[in-house]
Motif scaffolding. Structure first.
Motif, PDB file in Angstrom:
ATOM      1  N   GLU A  36       0.591  29.374  17.195  1.00 38.12           N
ATOM      2  CA  GLU A  36       0.416  30.532  16.321  1.00 38.12           C
ATOM      3  C   GLU A  36       0.605  31.889  16.994  1.00 38.12           C
ATOM      4  OE1 GLU A  36       0.107  30.202  13.084  1.00 38.12           O
ATOM      5  OE2 GLU A  36       0.060  28.023  13.308  1.00 38.12           O
ATOM      6  N   LYS A  37       0.144  32.053  18.206  1.00 37.63           N
ATOM      7  CA  LYS A  37       0.121  33.376  18.828  1.00 37.63           C
ATOM      8  C   LYS A  37       1.355  33.677  19.682  1.00 37.63           C
ATOM      9  CE  LYS A  37      -3.050  35.650  18.201  1.00 37.63           C
ATOM     10  NZ  LYS A  37      -3.237  36.584  17.086  1.00 37.63           N
ATOM     11  N   VAL A  38       1.808  32.705  20.444  1.00 35.54           N
ATOM     12  CA  VAL A  38       2.885  32.947  21.404  1.00 35.54           C
ATOM     13  C   VAL A  38       4.184  33.387  20.726  1.00 35.54           C
ATOM     14  CG1 VAL A  38       4.414  31.742  23.034  1.00 35.54           C
ATOM     15  CG2 VAL A  38       1.954  31.571  23.275  1.00 35.54           C
ATOM     16  N   LYS A  39       4.430  32.918  19.533  1.00 35.01           N
ATOM     17  CA  LYS A  39       5.695  33.260  18.862  1.00 35.01           C
ATOM     18  C   LYS A  39       5.876  34.765  18.684  1.00 35.01           C
ATOM     19  CE  LYS A  39       3.617  32.234  14.422  1.00 35.01           C
ATOM     20  NZ  LYS A  39       3.508  31.228  13.392  1.00 35.01           N
ATOM     21  N   ASP A  40       4.785  35.508  18.555  1.00 36.86           N
ATOM     22  CA  ASP A  40       4.870  36.954  18.370  1.00 36.86           C
ATOM     23  C   ASP A  40       4.646  37.743  19.656  1.00 36.86           C
ATOM     24  OD1 ASP A  40       5.333  36.648  15.608  1.00 36.86           O
ATOM     25  OD2 ASP A  40       3.182  36.454  15.242  1.00 36.86           O
ATOM     26  N   ASN A  41       4.292  37.067  20.734  1.00 38.68           N
ATOM     27  CA  ASN A  41       4.036  37.738  22.013  1.00 38.68           C
ATOM     28  C   ASN A  41       5.333  38.044  22.746  1.00 38.68           C
ATOM     29  OD1 ASN A  41       1.353  37.322  21.472  1.00 38.68           O
ATOM     30  ND2 ASN A  41       0.967  35.947  23.170  1.00 38.68           N
ATOM     31  N   GLN A  42       5.247  39.025  23.626  1.00 34.95           N
ATOM     32  CA  GLN A  42       6.312  39.271  24.588  1.00 34.95           C
ATOM     33  C   GLN A  42       5.839  38.647  25.896  1.00 34.95           C
ATOM     34  OE1 GLN A  42       7.892  43.308  24.795  1.00 34.95           O
ATOM     35  NE2 GLN A  42       6.686  43.765  22.975  1.00 34.95           N
ATOM     36  N   ILE A  43       6.681  37.844  26.513  1.00 40.16           N
ATOM     37  CA  ILE A  43       6.288  37.188  27.763  1.00 40.16           C
ATOM     38  C   ILE A  43       7.337  37.492  28.830  1.00 40.16           C
ATOM     39  CG2 ILE A  43       5.738  35.025  28.932  1.00 40.16           C
ATOM     40  CD1 ILE A  43       4.896  33.871  26.244  1.00 40.16           C
ATOM     41  N   TYR A  44       6.847  38.024  29.938  1.00 42.07           N
ATOM     42  CA  TYR A  44       7.688  38.267  31.108  1.00 42.07           C
ATOM     43  C   TYR A  44       7.304  37.255  32.170  1.00 42.07           C
ATOM     44  CZ  TYR A  44       9.022  42.628  28.917  1.00 42.07           C
ATOM     45  OH  TYR A  44       9.526  43.556  28.041  1.00 42.07           O
ATOM     46  N   VAL A  45       8.306  36.753  32.889  1.00 42.83           N
ATOM     47  CA  VAL A  45       8.043  35.738  33.906  1.00 42.83           C
ATOM     48  C   VAL A  45       8.719  36.092  35.218  1.00 42.83           C
ATOM     49  CG1 VAL A  45       7.780  33.851  32.223  1.00 42.83           C
ATOM     50  CG2 VAL A  45      10.030  34.310  33.209  1.00 42.83           C
ATOM     51  N   VAL A  46       8.174  35.507  36.269  1.00 44.10           N
ATOM     52  CA  VAL A  46       8.815  35.507  37.576  1.00 44.10           C
ATOM     53  C   VAL A  46       9.277  34.080  37.802  1.00 44.10           C
ATOM     54  CG1 VAL A  46       8.508  35.786  40.070  1.00 44.10           C
ATOM     55  CG2 VAL A  46       7.337  37.336  38.475  1.00 44.10           C
ATOM     56  N   GLU A  47      10.580  33.914  38.028  1.00 44.65           N
ATOM     57  CA  GLU A  47      11.142  32.592  38.280  1.00 44.65           C
ATOM     58  C   GLU A  47      11.620  32.498  39.724  1.00 44.65           C
ATOM     59  OE1 GLU A  47      13.082  31.302  34.080  1.00 44.65           O
ATOM     60  OE2 GLU A  47      14.092  32.923  35.146  1.00 44.65           O
ATOM     61  N   GLU A  48      11.373  31.359  40.306  1.00 46.46           N
ATOM     62  CA  GLU A  48      11.835  31.101  41.662  1.00 46.46           C
ATOM     63  C   GLU A  48      12.079  29.606  41.774  1.00 46.46           C
ATOM     64  OE1 GLU A  48      10.549  33.455  45.349  1.00 46.46           O
ATOM     65  OE2 GLU A  48       9.286  31.663  45.341  1.00 46.46           O
ATOM     66  N   ASP A  49      13.168  29.236  42.383  1.00 42.48           N
ATOM     67  CA  ASP A  49      13.535  27.831  42.536  1.00 42.48           C
ATOM     68  C   ASP A  49      13.587  27.120  41.188  1.00 42.48           C
ATOM     69  OD1 ASP A  49      13.611  28.177  45.328  1.00 42.48           O
ATOM     70  OD2 ASP A  49      11.466  27.718  45.496  1.00 42.48           O
ATOM     71  N   GLY A  50      14.034  27.836  40.154  1.00 40.89           N
ATOM     72  CA  GLY A  50      14.199  27.252  38.833  1.00 40.89           C
ATOM     73  C   GLY A  50      12.922  27.009  38.055  1.00 40.89           C
ATOM     74  N   GLU A  51      11.788  27.511  38.551  1.00 34.55           N
ATOM     75  CA  GLU A  51      10.512  27.319  37.867  1.00 34.55           C
ATOM     76  C   GLU A  51       9.798  28.647  37.665  1.00 34.55           C
ATOM     77  OE1 GLU A  51       7.790  24.249  38.779  1.00 34.55           O
ATOM     78  OE2 GLU A  51       9.291  23.040  39.808  1.00 34.55           O
ATOM     79  N   ILE A  52       8.979  28.689  36.609  1.00 30.50           N
ATOM     80  CA  ILE A  52       8.172  29.871  36.339  1.00 30.50           C
ATOM     81  C   ILE A  52       7.004  29.881  37.317  1.00 30.50           C
ATOM     82  CG2 ILE A  52       6.672  31.012  34.655  1.00 30.50           C
ATOM     83  CD1 ILE A  52       8.519  29.824  32.467  1.00 30.50           C
ATOM     84  N   GLN A  53       6.908  30.940  38.103  1.00 25.78           N
ATOM     85  CA  GLN A  53       5.852  31.073  39.106  1.00 25.78           C
ATOM     86  C   GLN A  53       4.732  32.005  38.648  1.00 25.78           C
ATOM     87  OE1 GLN A  53       5.971  29.115  41.800  1.00 25.78           O
ATOM     88  NE2 GLN A  53       7.951  28.351  41.100  1.00 25.78           N
ATOM     89  N   ALA A  54       5.053  32.905  37.721  1.00 27.96           N
ATOM     90  CA  ALA A  54       4.063  33.853  37.213  1.00 27.96           C
ATOM     91  C   ALA A  54       4.484  34.292  35.818  1.00 27.96           C
ATOM     92  CB  ALA A  54       3.951  35.064  38.131  1.00 27.96           C
ATOM     93  N   MET A  55       3.491  34.710  35.035  1.00 28.24           N
ATOM     94  CA  MET A  55       3.772  35.176  33.684  1.00 28.24           C
ATOM     95  C   MET A  55       2.810  36.285  33.299  1.00 28.24           C
ATOM     96  SD  MET A  55       2.088  32.169  31.304  1.00 28.24           S
ATOM     97  CE  MET A  55       1.593  33.142  29.897  1.00 28.24           C
ATOM     98  N   ALA A  56       3.272  37.147  32.399  1.00 27.39           N
ATOM     99  CA  ALA A  56       2.418  38.165  31.800  1.00 27.39           C
ATOM    100  C   ALA A  56       2.807  38.237  30.330  1.00 27.39           C
ATOM    101  CB  ALA A  56       2.621  39.518  32.464  1.00 27.39           C
TER     102      ALA A  56
END
Length: 83
Positions: A36-56
């Motif tokens: 319900e909530k994530v669809k309307d959120n803005q999510i920024y990520v840090v990717e390294e080695d093809g994987e998400i290492q951090a998110m906001a």
């Protein structure tokens, strides 16, 4: 290392990290949050080695201040892998 904003179809890719960092959240809550909530959120990520290492993640809400309505964003989830 790459920092970028996720497209709507990519947001579910953050669930593994979310569950790792916010292990105290129940499965029912995480299911609700991602359905319900994530669809309307803005999510920024840090990717390294093809994987998400951090998110906001930020969520937009409408609020009223002194009789004026404003749309504002606030941070709802920040997660970083322990490593």
């Amino acid at each position: 290392m790459k920092i970028r904003k996720l497209e709507t179809g990519e947001k579910l890719n953050t669930r593994k990290l979310y569950e790792e960092v916010f292990s105290e959240d129940s499965k029912d809550f995480v299911d609700y949050y991602y359905e319900e909530k994530v669809k309307d959120n803005q999510i920024y990520v840090v990717e390294e080695d093809g994987e998400i290492q951090a998110m906001a993640a930020s969520e937009s809400v409408r609020t009223a201040v002194n009789g004026s309505r404003k749309d504002v964003n606030y941070i709802v989830a920040v997660a970083t892998r322990k490593s």
